[in-house]
Design a protein around this motif. Structure first.
Motif, mmCIF file in Angstrom:
data_model
loop_
_atom_site.group_PDB
_atom_site.id
_atom_site.type_symbol
_atom_site.label_atom_id
_atom_site.label_comp_id
_atom_site.label_asym_id
_atom_site.label_seq_id
_atom_site.Cartn_x
_atom_site.Cartn_y
_atom_site.Cartn_z
ATOM 1 N N GLY A 1 13.611 95.830 64.509
ATOM 2 C CA GLY A 1 13.474 97.185 65.036
ATOM 3 C C GLY A 1 12.026 97.569 65.281
ATOM 4 N N ARG A 2 11.139 97.180 64.354
ATOM 5 C CA ARG A 2 9.715 97.480 64.538
ATOM 6 C C ARG A 2 9.154 96.756 65.757
ATOM 7 N NH1 ARG A 2 9.547 97.990 58.756
ATOM 8 N NH2 ARG A 2 9.519 95.719 58.484
ATOM 9 N N LEU A 3 9.619 95.540 65.996
ATOM 10 C CA LEU A 3 9.158 94.783 67.162
ATOM 11 C C LEU A 3 9.502 95.506 68.462
ATOM 12 C CD1 LEU A 3 9.509 90.954 67.683
ATOM 13 C CD2 LEU A 3 10.269 92.518 69.467
ATOM 14 N N VAL A 4 10.761 95.934 68.587
ATOM 15 C CA VAL A 4 11.194 96.623 69.806
ATOM 16 C C VAL A 4 10.487 97.968 69.939
ATOM 17 C CG1 VAL A 4 13.172 97.560 71.063
ATOM 18 C CG2 VAL A 4 13.432 95.464 69.712
ATOM 19 N N LEU A 5 10.343 98.680 68.833
ATOM 20 C CA LEU A 5 9.665 99.981 68.851
ATOM 21 C C LEU A 5 8.217 99.833 69.294
ATOM 22 C CD1 LEU A 5 9.822 103.015 68.108
ATOM 23 C CD2 LEU A 5 9.171 102.368 65.781
ATOM 24 N N ARG A 6 7.527 98.863 68.728
ATOM 25 C CA ARG A 6 6.117 98.652 69.058
ATOM 26 C C ARG A 6 5.948 98.277 70.528
ATOM 27 N NH1 ARG A 6 5.470 94.673 65.981
ATOM 28 N NH2 ARG A 6 5.323 92.998 67.532
ATOM 29 N N ARG A 7 6.780 97.338 71.003
ATOM 30 C CA ARG A 7 6.680 96.900 72.397
ATOM 31 C C ARG A 7 7.032 98.044 73.350
ATOM 32 N NH1 ARG A 7 8.478 91.469 73.163
ATOM 33 N NH2 ARG A 7 7.562 90.102 71.588
ATOM 34 N N GLY A 8 8.099 98.789 73.031
ATOM 35 C CA GLY A 8 8.520 99.884 73.903
ATOM 36 C C GLY A 8 7.458 100.956 74.037
ATOM 37 N N CYS A 9 6.841 101.321 72.919
ATOM 38 C CA CYS A 9 5.785 102.344 72.957
ATOM 39 C C CYS A 9 4.586 101.851 73.754
ATOM 40 C CB CYS A 9 5.363 102.718 71.540
ATOM 41 S SG CYS A 9 6.577 103.717 70.644
ATOM 42 N N ALA B 1 4.449 111.742 71.506
ATOM 43 C CA ALA B 1 5.731 111.571 70.824
ATOM 44 C C ALA B 1 6.923 111.865 71.725
ATOM 45 C CB ALA B 1 5.780 112.458 69.584
ATOM 46 N N ASP B 2 6.771 112.827 72.666
ATOM 47 C CA ASP B 2 7.911 113.181 73.503
ATOM 48 C C ASP B 2 8.192 112.150 74.598
ATOM 49 O OD1 ASP B 2 5.795 113.680 75.187
ATOM 50 O OD2 ASP B 2 6.365 115.747 75.660
ATOM 51 N N ARG B 3 7.377 111.084 74.648
ATOM 52 C CA ARG B 3 7.670 109.987 75.577
ATOM 53 C C ARG B 3 8.538 108.911 74.930
ATOM 54 N NH1 ARG B 3 4.851 110.166 80.566
ATOM 55 N NH2 ARG B 3 4.153 112.312 80.747
ATOM 56 N N LEU B 4 8.959 109.159 73.685
ATOM 57 C CA LEU B 4 9.835 108.230 72.972
ATOM 58 C C LEU B 4 11.159 108.925 72.679
ATOM 59 C CD1 LEU B 4 10.374 105.562 71.415
ATOM 60 C CD2 LEU B 4 9.332 106.663 69.411
ATOM 61 N N CYS B 5 12.261 108.268 73.025
ATOM 62 C CA CYS B 5 13.597 108.805 72.759
ATOM 63 C C CYS B 5 14.358 107.766 71.934
ATOM 64 C CB CYS B 5 14.333 109.091 74.061
ATOM 65 S SG CYS B 5 15.937 109.912 73.823
ATOM 66 N N LEU B 6 14.652 108.091 70.689
ATOM 67 C CA LEU B 6 15.357 107.170 69.809
ATOM 68 C C LEU B 6 16.860 107.372 69.949
ATOM 69 C CD1 LEU B 6 13.076 107.428 66.656
ATOM 70 C CD2 LEU B 6 13.104 105.642 68.406
ATOM 71 N N GLU B 7 17.582 106.282 70.187
ATOM 72 C CA GLU B 7 19.019 106.330 70.438
ATOM 73 C C GLU B 7 19.772 105.851 69.204
ATOM 74 O OE1 GLU B 7 20.032 104.346 74.056
ATOM 75 O OE2 GLU B 7 18.456 105.356 75.217
ATOM 76 N N HIS C 1 1.457 110.992 86.865
ATOM 77 C CA HIS C 1 2.234 112.105 87.405
ATOM 78 C C HIS C 1 3.731 111.901 87.215
ATOM 79 C CE1 HIS C 1 2.087 108.955 90.404
ATOM 80 N NE2 HIS C 1 3.142 109.483 91.004
ATOM 81 N N ARG C 2 4.118 110.732 86.676
ATOM 82 C CA ARG C 2 5.528 110.414 86.491
ATOM 83 C C ARG C 2 5.942 110.638 85.043
ATOM 84 N NH1 ARG C 2 7.300 106.421 90.126
ATOM 85 N NH2 ARG C 2 9.322 106.611 89.106
ATOM 86 N N ARG C 3 7.221 110.879 84.838
ATOM 87 C CA ARG C 3 7.761 110.994 83.471
ATOM 88 C C ARG C 3 8.654 109.789 83.224
ATOM 89 N NH1 ARG C 3 12.559 112.611 81.463
ATOM 90 N NH2 ARG C 3 13.257 113.244 83.528
ATOM 91 N N LEU C 4 8.214 108.885 82.372
ATOM 92 C CA LEU C 4 8.978 107.680 82.088
ATOM 93 C C LEU C 4 9.082 107.456 80.581
ATOM 94 C CD1 LEU C 4 7.586 105.257 84.811
ATOM 95 C CD2 LEU C 4 9.863 106.270 84.725
ATOM 96 N N PRO C 5 9.837 108.293 79.876
ATOM 97 C CA PRO C 5 10.012 108.067 78.443
ATOM 98 C C PRO C 5 10.814 106.792 78.204
ATOM 99 C CG PRO C 5 11.515 109.765 79.205
ATOM 100 C CD PRO C 5 10.609 109.457 80.355
ATOM 101 N N VAL C 6 10.600 106.175 77.063
ATOM 102 C CA VAL C 6 11.310 104.945 76.728
ATOM 103 C C VAL C 6 12.320 105.233 75.624
ATOM 104 C CG1 VAL C 6 9.549 104.212 75.055
ATOM 105 C CG2 VAL C 6 11.073 102.518 76.085
ATOM 106 N N GLY C 7 13.550 104.755 75.816
ATOM 107 C CA GLY C 7 14.583 104.883 74.804
ATOM 108 C C GLY C 7 14.663 103.609 73.980
#
Length: 337
Positions: A131-139, A185-191, A151-157
């Motif tokens: 989980g830490r691996l995916v979280l770190r890479r995604g962020c 922080a608001d660019r990260l969405c935890l599912e 100018h774009r909004r691209l949060p990662v889930g």
């Protein structure tokens, strides 16, 4: 036979694993190990039965041990891949979010999907590291997109397992991943799924509260599949619902799927939650979902999960990925994407 425990009648069912020396095993430790493996097979068959350890089960156990060792090495050497699937606004055709999905390029078995190894990671204590691996890479990738397209909004889930939710260090892991990537922080969405929350409901609720205080968005994944309780929508701080692909797949032919999806979209709107439809594969499904009031979809109609560099190419060149998004007046749920 049942027996009384106080005033309560109790019945005990027994699952038995049997190992013999027929396969050449004469060491006590090996026989106990094999009998234990057979017992777990008996429990998996529905409990209250017996299972004999044989050559087939031995092959399965050895294959599982090899896979476990391979997974441990892959996690330790950072050999797992993270791929990204875009989430698209039905109205504008713009990418408004991305889901990070782990893949394992196994040297013998090829590219493995999470179903082949995530449960193994849970059982062997590797879930937190995975989980830490995916979280770190995604962020890190989300921060790269922010720098490239400010100018774009691209949060990662990022998907969260039951073990992660129950881990007292998980919120700190999230904070460290955000800080290391310099990602808002608001660019990260935890599912999260409801079964994951039910593993330790009190701890999960406390974790979600701490994540909310951190500014991270949260989405309820696979909504409607398995155990689903509406009380979670009332009690927990959530920003989005993700309609499971099992319901989207039946659209538009299955009336019951249509009724369920329409109800979830209406429920999300009433609660101020964004609704994301997963598994969108046809333009007819996309048109129908848009007509129901669903704003965001995810599926092979636009793209499957792709490497980060390929996603960048899609964002630069695909008609449905170009342009900007006006966030004026959007809700917190909409910003989760």
């Amino acid at each position: 036979d049942p027996f009384l425990l106080g005033e309560q009648e109790v019945r005990v069912a027994t699952s038995i694993g049997i190992a013999t020396t027929a396969l050449g095993n004469t060491r006590a430790a090996s026989l106990v190990r094999d009998a234990d493996a057979a017992m777990y097979r008996a429990k998996a068959r529905g409990r209250a039965c017996t299972e004999v350890f044989d050559a087939r089960l031995r092959a399965e156990v050895l294959a599982r041990l090899r896979l476990e060792n391979d997974l441990r090495q892959a996690v330790e050497s950072d050999a797992l891949e993270v791929r990204y699937q875009p989430q698209v606004d039905f109205g504008s055709g713009l990418v408004v979010g991305v889901e990070a999905l782990v893949r394992w390029p196994h040297p013998e078995h090829g590219l493995l999907l999470p179903a082949a190894f995530v449960s193994l990671a849970d059982e062997t204590g590797l879930a937190a590291d995975l989980g830490r691996l995916v979280l770190r890479r995604g962020c890190a990738e989300a921060a790269h997109w922010l720098a490239r397209w400010p100018h774009r909004r691209l949060p990662v889930g990022v998907n969260v397992s039951a073990r992660q939710l129950a881990d007292a260090r998980f919120v700190d892991d999230v904070a460290h991943a955000l800080a290391a990537a310099h990602l808002p922080a608001d660019r990260l969405c935890l599912e999260v799924t409801q079964p994951a929350m039910l593993a330790d409901e009190q701890a999960s609720a406390a974790t979600l509260e701490r994540l909310h205080a951190l500014g991270v968005r949260t989405a309820l994944d696979d909504f409607g599949v398995g155990y689903s309780s509406l009380s979670h929508l009332k009690q927990l701080r959530l920003h989005a619902l993700k309609v499971d692909r099992a319901f989207v797949h039946g659209l538009p032919a299955e009336p019951r799927d249509l009724a369920i999806v329409a109800s979830v979209v209406a429920l999300g709107a009433a609660l101020g939650l964004e609704v994301v439809a997963e598994g969108v594969e046809t333009s007819m499904q996309a048109d129908l979902l848009r007509g129901l009031g669903c704003r965001v979809g995810q599926g092979h109609l636009w793209s499957g999960p792709v490497p980060a560099d390929e996603l960048a190419g899609l964002l630069d060149g695909a008609p449905w990925g170009a342009g900007t998004v006006d966030l004026t007046g959007t809700t917190a749920g909409e910003r989760c994407g």
